[in-house]
Design a protein around this motif. Structure first.
Motif, PDB file in Angstrom:
ATOM      1  N   ILE A 133      31.413  76.526  59.688  1.00 40.69           N
ATOM      2  CA  ILE A 133      31.370  75.065  59.770  1.00 40.69           C
ATOM      3  C   ILE A 133      29.992  74.610  60.258  1.00 40.69           C
ATOM      4  CG2 ILE A 133      32.280  74.890  62.126  1.00 40.69           C
ATOM      5  CD1 ILE A 133      33.162  72.591  59.138  1.00 40.69           C
ATOM      6  N   GLY A 134      29.350  75.426  61.098  1.00 42.72           N
ATOM      7  CA  GLY A 134      27.984  75.139  61.518  1.00 42.72           C
ATOM      8  C   GLY A 134      26.991  75.395  60.398  1.00 42.72           C
ATOM      9  N   VAL A 135      27.182  76.475  59.659  1.00 38.46           N
ATOM     10  CA  VAL A 135      26.307  76.756  58.519  1.00 38.46           C
ATOM     11  C   VAL A 135      26.392  75.605  57.513  1.00 38.46           C
ATOM     12  CG1 VAL A 135      25.806  78.366  56.649  1.00 38.46           C
ATOM     13  CG2 VAL A 135      26.571  79.243  58.864  1.00 38.46           C
ATOM     14  N   ALA A 136      27.604  75.079  57.306  1.00 39.19           N
ATOM     15  CA  ALA A 136      27.773  73.932  56.412  1.00 39.19           C
ATOM     16  C   ALA A 136      26.990  72.732  56.907  1.00 39.19           C
ATOM     17  CB  ALA A 136      29.254  73.579  56.286  1.00 39.19           C
ATOM     18  N   SER A 137      26.867  72.593  58.227  1.00 32.84           N
ATOM     19  CA  SER A 137      26.185  71.435  58.810  1.00 32.84           C
ATOM     20  C   SER A 137      24.684  71.454  58.564  1.00 32.84           C
ATOM     21  CB  SER A 137      26.462  71.377  60.314  1.00 32.84           C
ATOM     22  OG  SER A 137      27.853  71.243  60.562  1.00 32.84           O
ATOM     23  N   THR A 138      24.140  72.571  58.125  1.00 33.66           N
ATOM     24  CA  THR A 138      22.724  72.605  57.751  1.00 33.66           C
ATOM     25  C   THR A 138      22.484  71.888  56.437  1.00 33.66           C
ATOM     26  OG1 THR A 138      22.811  74.663  56.437  1.00 33.66           O
ATOM     27  CG2 THR A 138      22.503  74.879  58.842  1.00 33.66           C
ATOM     28  N   TRP A 139      23.502  71.806  55.594  1.00 31.31           N
ATOM     29  CA  TRP A 139      23.387  71.238  54.250  1.00 31.31           C
ATOM     30  C   TRP A 139      22.216  71.898  53.514  1.00 31.31           C
ATOM     31  CZ3 TRP A 139      25.825  66.332  52.388  1.00 31.31           C
ATOM     32  CH2 TRP A 139      26.880  65.925  53.212  1.00 31.31           C
ATOM     33  N   GLU A 140      22.094  73.198  53.675  1.00 29.08           N
ATOM     34  CA  GLU A 140      20.966  73.920  53.078  1.00 29.08           C
ATOM     35  C   GLU A 140      21.474  75.217  52.450  1.00 29.08           C
ATOM     36  OE1 GLU A 140      16.352  75.065  54.232  1.00 29.08           O
ATOM     37  OE2 GLU A 140      17.560  73.879  55.598  1.00 29.08           O
ATOM     38  N   PRO A 141      21.844  75.191  51.162  1.00 30.99           N
ATOM     39  CA  PRO A 141      22.379  76.386  50.505  1.00 30.99           C
ATOM     40  C   PRO A 141      21.449  77.593  50.600  1.00 30.99           C
ATOM     41  CG  PRO A 141      22.722  74.453  49.138  1.00 30.99           C
ATOM     42  CD  PRO A 141      21.841  74.021  50.278  1.00 30.99           C
ATOM     43  N   GLU A 142      20.139  77.349  50.671  1.00 34.41           N
ATOM     44  CA  GLU A 142      19.197  78.469  50.760  1.00 34.41           C
ATOM     45  C   GLU A 142      19.431  79.292  52.022  1.00 34.41           C
ATOM     46  OE1 GLU A 142      17.654  75.235  48.229  1.00 34.41           O
ATOM     47  OE2 GLU A 142      18.421  75.294  50.275  1.00 34.41           O
ATOM     48  N   LEU A 143      19.822  78.642  53.109  1.00 37.88           N
ATOM     49  CA  LEU A 143      20.125  79.375  54.350  1.00 37.88           C
ATOM     50  C   LEU A 143      21.397  80.191  54.213  1.00 37.88           C
ATOM     51  CD1 LEU A 143      19.260  76.778  57.138  1.00 37.88           C
ATOM     52  CD2 LEU A 143      17.972  78.827  56.501  1.00 37.88           C
ATOM     53  N   VAL A 144      22.377  79.642  53.498  1.00 36.07           N
ATOM     54  CA  VAL A 144      23.606  80.404  53.230  1.00 36.07           C
ATOM     55  C   VAL A 144      23.252  81.683  52.466  1.00 36.07           C
ATOM     56  CG1 VAL A 144      25.868  80.372  52.125  1.00 36.07           C
ATOM     57  CG2 VAL A 144      24.971  78.285  53.155  1.00 36.07           C
ATOM     58  N   ALA A 145      22.383  81.538  51.476  1.00 34.17           N
ATOM     59  CA  ALA A 145      21.983  82.698  50.684  1.00 34.17           C
ATOM     60  C   ALA A 145      21.260  83.735  51.535  1.00 34.17           C
ATOM     61  CB  ALA A 145      21.106  82.250  49.519  1.00 34.17           C
ATOM     62  N   GLN A 146      20.388  83.287  52.424  1.00 34.45           N
ATOM     63  CA  GLN A 146      19.682  84.229  53.286  1.00 34.45           C
ATOM     64  C   GLN A 146      20.644  84.948  54.230  1.00 34.45           C
ATOM     65  OE1 GLN A 146      16.132  82.453  55.156  1.00 34.45           O
ATOM     66  NE2 GLN A 146      16.075  81.002  53.457  1.00 34.45           N
ATOM     67  N   MET A 147      21.619  84.223  54.767  1.00 32.23           N
ATOM     68  CA  MET A 147      22.618  84.847  55.625  1.00 32.23           C
ATOM     69  C   MET A 147      23.427  85.886  54.851  1.00 32.23           C
ATOM     70  SD  MET A 147      25.858  83.060  57.607  1.00 32.23           S
ATOM     71  CE  MET A 147      26.811  82.889  56.087  1.00 32.23           C
ATOM     72  N   ALA A 148      23.868  85.515  53.646  1.00 35.23           N
ATOM     73  CA  ALA A 148      24.661  86.442  52.839  1.00 35.23           C
ATOM     74  C   ALA A 148      23.857  87.668  52.442  1.00 35.23           C
ATOM     75  CB  ALA A 148      25.200  85.722  51.601  1.00 35.23           C
ATOM     76  N   ALA A 149      22.555  87.512  52.273  1.00 39.28           N
ATOM     77  CA  ALA A 149      21.710  88.671  51.944  1.00 39.28           C
ATOM     78  C   ALA A 149      21.669  89.654  53.102  1.00 39.28           C
ATOM     79  CB  ALA A 149      20.299  88.200  51.582  1.00 39.28           C
ATOM     80  N   VAL A 150      21.621  89.150  54.332  1.00 39.50           N
ATOM     81  CA  VAL A 150      21.669  90.036  55.504  1.00 39.50           C
ATOM     82  C   VAL A 150      23.027  90.733  55.571  1.00 39.50           C
ATOM     83  CG1 VAL A 150      21.666  90.117  58.024  1.00 39.50           C
ATOM     84  CG2 VAL A 150      19.983  88.711  56.819  1.00 39.50           C
ATOM     85  N   ILE A 151      24.088  89.988  55.344  1.00 40.38           N
ATOM     86  CA  ILE A 151      25.426  90.584  55.344  1.00 40.38           C
ATOM     87  C   ILE A 151      25.506  91.702  54.311  1.00 40.38           C
ATOM     88  CG2 ILE A 151      27.859  90.125  54.831  1.00 40.38           C
ATOM     89  CD1 ILE A 151      27.387  87.263  55.944  1.00 40.38           C
ATOM     90  N   ARG A 152      24.993  91.424  53.118  1.00 39.08           N
ATOM     91  CA  ARG A 152      25.009  92.435  52.052  1.00 39.08           C
ATOM     92  C   ARG A 152      24.248  93.689  52.473  1.00 39.08           C
ATOM     93  NH1 ARG A 152      21.859  90.034  48.527  1.00 39.08           N
ATOM     94  NH2 ARG A 152      20.049  91.362  48.915  1.00 39.08           N
ATOM     95  N   THR A 153      23.077  93.507  53.036  1.00 43.02           N
ATOM     96  CA  THR A 153      22.245  94.643  53.434  1.00 43.02           C
ATOM     97  C   THR A 153      22.945  95.494  54.479  1.00 43.02           C
ATOM     98  OG1 THR A 153      20.220  93.412  52.954  1.00 43.02           O
ATOM     99  CG2 THR A 153      20.031  95.287  54.458  1.00 43.02           C
TER     100      THR A 153
END
Length: 792
Positions: A125-145
């Motif tokens: 819900i905090g990640v959503a509050s950034t309104w910045e999909p690029e940050l979601v992608a960067q977070m998911a890339a770390v999770i993937r790694t």
């Protein structure tokens, strides 16, 4: 079958397609081996403490297995040991079972990989509050790694549920109330987690299909009553976008029922709609225990065999987290004729195709030595800090109390979350997971091992509380006092006197209040933790009142998972900051915002109700919604929200001007261009989330008074101007007509640009002309935004 060019079975030939290999492998399998591929075992079921047990494996994995449940999360091993354990299990399956089929390993990863040593990002819900999909992608890339490093292949995220009832405890795991915002963020998550090639990615799992978040009373697992048009246009939209735009590879059923049919037994939902209408071609996995739930919770199935038949027939391919209904009960059902063997074969094919697509047969093992190197790197921690900073929302700032002055003085930090690192983390964080395991062990539940050597340093990443971060921020010359005042959720007010005393000594009081998130009874939000009220838990609001009444300038910081409904706080506290659960870098991020090192730019992804009696309340209501005829308001309350969707203030000011909408008119199959000027007319660098809303007039069904159809987070230096242009495909505005056909019709389109759903700065209208268009499955979902400088 044998590939005559290589004299090896087709399924062993990587040059053949996953579909060909899966069909060939199926032809070699016994019924028991097939059924084994449709289920999973907890990793601890094949362990003695933390050591792999060949004897237990022989009993559990003798016919192979589809998945292993949470090698990291259910062993609590460190990254290198997790990788070693994953390799050992795979080696057993490859070398000691007849067909040598590797397992697919799944883990939880809502706001970070839920394993020991992994990065704890802000809750979603905090990640959503950034309104910045690029940050979601960067977070998911770390999770993937991190997940790939320890041998995992599937993540049970993202949550794509639409959260319009804050009583529901899992709101914090969602991207909020709006289907467009949820879809944009969800698509970014899926694309970054899976990548373009699953052999390099992690299978994403959309959940929970469908309508799980909008149940009676906001209660977990309760029935949902959602009209078909709303189900499709609101709750289906993020899932449909994730399938069409990101190629979502896995779906998880929801626990609840829709119109008398549990989702896990609904062929209409999981096959006719999901596969046949939405075009999903991936793997459907059950939520944990959801198949047996058909027997013992919904009382819908007669026994485990019947439950297995209903679930398979509905379209659930894999039973998680362990062998239960898809086990001996399913084998018996096939042998007695109660279950069509073709249903088994169909799901086995899907499982095997996924394993071949992941490259598991060629690469079942990971580099154990390398695993720890991708955990908690400086870059990952900085990303966690950046997301936390950008997630923080300035709800109110009367008299420009914030940012705080760094001049020497006395600061009082008060409240139960002021000096807590635990309460900065969401319900699917690793520390919350350890708490749940300890609780279940006390109740005689799960046998997940918790190593005796496990220390707090092992459980928590390096973290600082808000209090610690403030003390470091102000440095020498300032005095920082602290008093918790009360607990998160108790009635004890004995600490009020101390809190009031330190407030009176201070130049400013920072009251840090909110929730504890998790799945145990002492938590106030998270899975299983629904609430009947929306005020602060326990006596925290009374604590805030006591501090405010001292006359000391007061800042309230919410560390929480659901929006707080408190008209008194909104009216009487001069500065209010919403930080949600900001993760491992949350304390410093909050301090950065309080002292102006970071200018807050987050925006609410939910509407904040004044009281629980307004629920459900959301901005995108129909014309007849959100008021009572004849007088509008309730007898005892306004219908207006406490804070609107999209709201968030800044330490600077932004000005909107020069709206241009072209072409005029626009064709029903055309693209509308919305252009305007954004200027930073304040004195600080800042971020503004510009929001594009539309309203359709003249449609053959009633339409919402506002619908979000575009947004962009823009960073501007003071005095700078940019042109922001949205390209909006008119087919992206489609809806379901009275015949439930997806259409675009001629009519009038109202365009609204603003800083929130309630703070509209620019408006215009344009006619949509041409033929009524009927759209199929393929259609545009999103607008695109461009930003160009207007400064010389």
């Amino acid at each position: 079958m044998t590939d005559h060019t290589t004299a090896t079975p087709i399924y062993r030939n990587p040059a053949r397609s996953p579909q060909e290999r899966a069909r060939d492998l199926l032809s070699h399998m016994t019924l028991e081996e097939k059924v084994a591929q449709l289920t999973s075992v907890w990793v601890y079921e094949v362990l003695d403490d933390l050591a792999f047990s060949p004897q237990k494996a022989a009993a559990k994995l003798g016919d192979g297995i589809g998945q292993i449940t949470r090698v990291a999360g259910a062993s609590n091993a460190a990254p290198r040991q997790t990788a070693e354990l994953a390799n050992t299990i795979q080696r057993y399956l490859v070398e000691q079972t007849r067909l040598g089929i590797p397992a697919l390993i799944h883990e939880e990863c809502c706001s970070g990989f839920m394993g020991r040593g992994a990065t704890c990002f802000p809750q979603i819900i905090g990640v959503a509050s950034t309104w910045e999909p690029e940050l979601v992608a960067q977070m998911a890339a770390v999770i993937r790694t991190q997940m790939r490093a320890v041998g995992a292949h599937q993540g049970l995220s993202p949550v794509l549920d639409i959260a319009r009832d804050p009583r529901w405890g899992r709101l914090e795991e969602t991207f909020g109330e709006d289907p467009y915002l949820t879809a944009r963020m969800g698509v970014a998550y899926v694309q970054a987690l899976q990548t373009d090639d699953l052999r390099q990615g992690i299978v994403a799992t959309g959940k929970h299909f469908l309508g799980y978040s909008f149940t009676l009373g906001g209660l977990n697992w309760a029935p949902a009553f959602i009209p078909p048009r709303e189900l499709w246009e609101v709750f289906m939209f993020p899932f449909e976008a994730a399938i069409q735009e990101a190629g979502l590879a896995s779906m998880m059923n929801a626990y609840h029922e829709l119109d008398g049919i549990p989702c896990g037994a609904s062929r209409e939902l999981l096959t006719e709609i999901l596969r046949n209408q939405l075009g999903f071609d991936g793997l459907v996995v059950s939520d944990y225990m959801a198949i047996n739930q058909l027997v013992d919770y919904h009382h819908y199935a007669r026994d485990k065999t019947h439950a297995a038949h209903l679930a398979l027939q509905a379209g659930i391919d894999v039973e998680l987290p362990s062998r239960d209904c898809y086990s001996d009960a399913l084998v018996e059902g096939v042998r007695t004729g109660a279950v069509d063997p073709a249903l088994v074969d169909q799901s086995v094919i899907r499982v095997l195709e996924m394993k071949f697509a992941l490259g598991l047969f060629e690469h079942p093992y990971v580099d154990e030595e390398a695993a720890p190197q991708v955990f908690e790197t400086p870059e990952q921690r900085q990303l966690a800090r950046t997301i936390a900073q950008k997630s923080i929302i300035l709800l109110k700032n009367e008299g420009d109390l914030l940012p705080l002055d760094r001049q020497p003085g006395t600061i009082a930090v008060i409240g139960p979350n002021g000096d807590s690192i635990r309460n900065m983390l969401g319900d699917y964080s690793y520390p919350a997971h350890i708490e749940l395991l300890a609780h279940l062990q006390e109740r005689g539940g799960m046998d997940t091992p918790i190593p005796e050597s496990l220390t707090l340093e092992d459980i928590y990443p390096a973290m600082k509380s808000v209090l610690q971060a403030i003390r470091e921020k102000v440095g020498e010359g300032s005095e920082v006092l602290y008093a918790p005042g009360c607990g998160v959720n108790d009635s004890d007010t004995s600490g009020f006197d101390e809190a009031v005393a330190v407030a009176r000594r201070a130049d400013v009081a920072i009251v840090v209040v909110g929730d504890k998130s998790g799945l145990t009874p002492d938590c106030t939000c998270g899975e299983f933790r629904d609430r009947a009220t929306l005020h602060l838990p326990g006596v925290q609001e009374e604590l805030v009142r006591a501090v405010v009444e001292t006359g000391t300038p007061t800042v309230v910081v919410f560390i929480n998972g659901r929006p707080v409904s408190s008209p008194w706080i909104a009216a009487h506290v001069p500065a209010i900051v919403e930080a949600w659960f900001p993760g491992e870098e949350g304390g410093p991020a909050v301090a950065d915002v309080l002292f102006g090192d970071v200018n807050p730019g987050g925006k609410l992804p939910v509407t904040v109700a004044r009281s629980v009696g307004q629920v459900p309340i959301f901005y995108a209501h129909r014309p007849s919604g959100s008021h009572s005829f004849l007088y509008g308001d309730y007898v005892d309350e306004t219908v207006a929200p406490l804070f609107p969707f999209g709201h968030g203030l800044s330490y600077t000011r932004f000005e909107y001007s020069d709206l241009e909408i072209t072409p005029e008119p626009v064709s029903t199959d055309g693209t509308l261009q919305v252009r305007f000027t954004l200027a930073n007319v304040g004195e600080r660098l800042g971020d503004e989330v510009v929001q594009l809303y539309i309203r359709l007039r003249g449609a053959s069904v009633t339409r919402p008074v506002k619908e979000l159809k575009g947004f962009r987070r823009v960073t501007l230096e003071p005095g700078r101007r940019v042109a922001v242009t949205f390209d909006l495909p008119i087919p992206a505005l489609s809806y379901l007509d009275p015949a439930m056909e997806r259409v675009v019709e001629p009519g009038e389109l109202e365009v609204m640009v603003g800083s929130s759903s309630a703070d509209i700065r620019l408006t215009g209208r344009v006619q949509m002309v041409g033929e009524k268009i009927c759209l199929g499955r393929k259609r545009p979902f999103f607008s695109t935004a461009r930003v160009s400088s207007l400064d010389a």
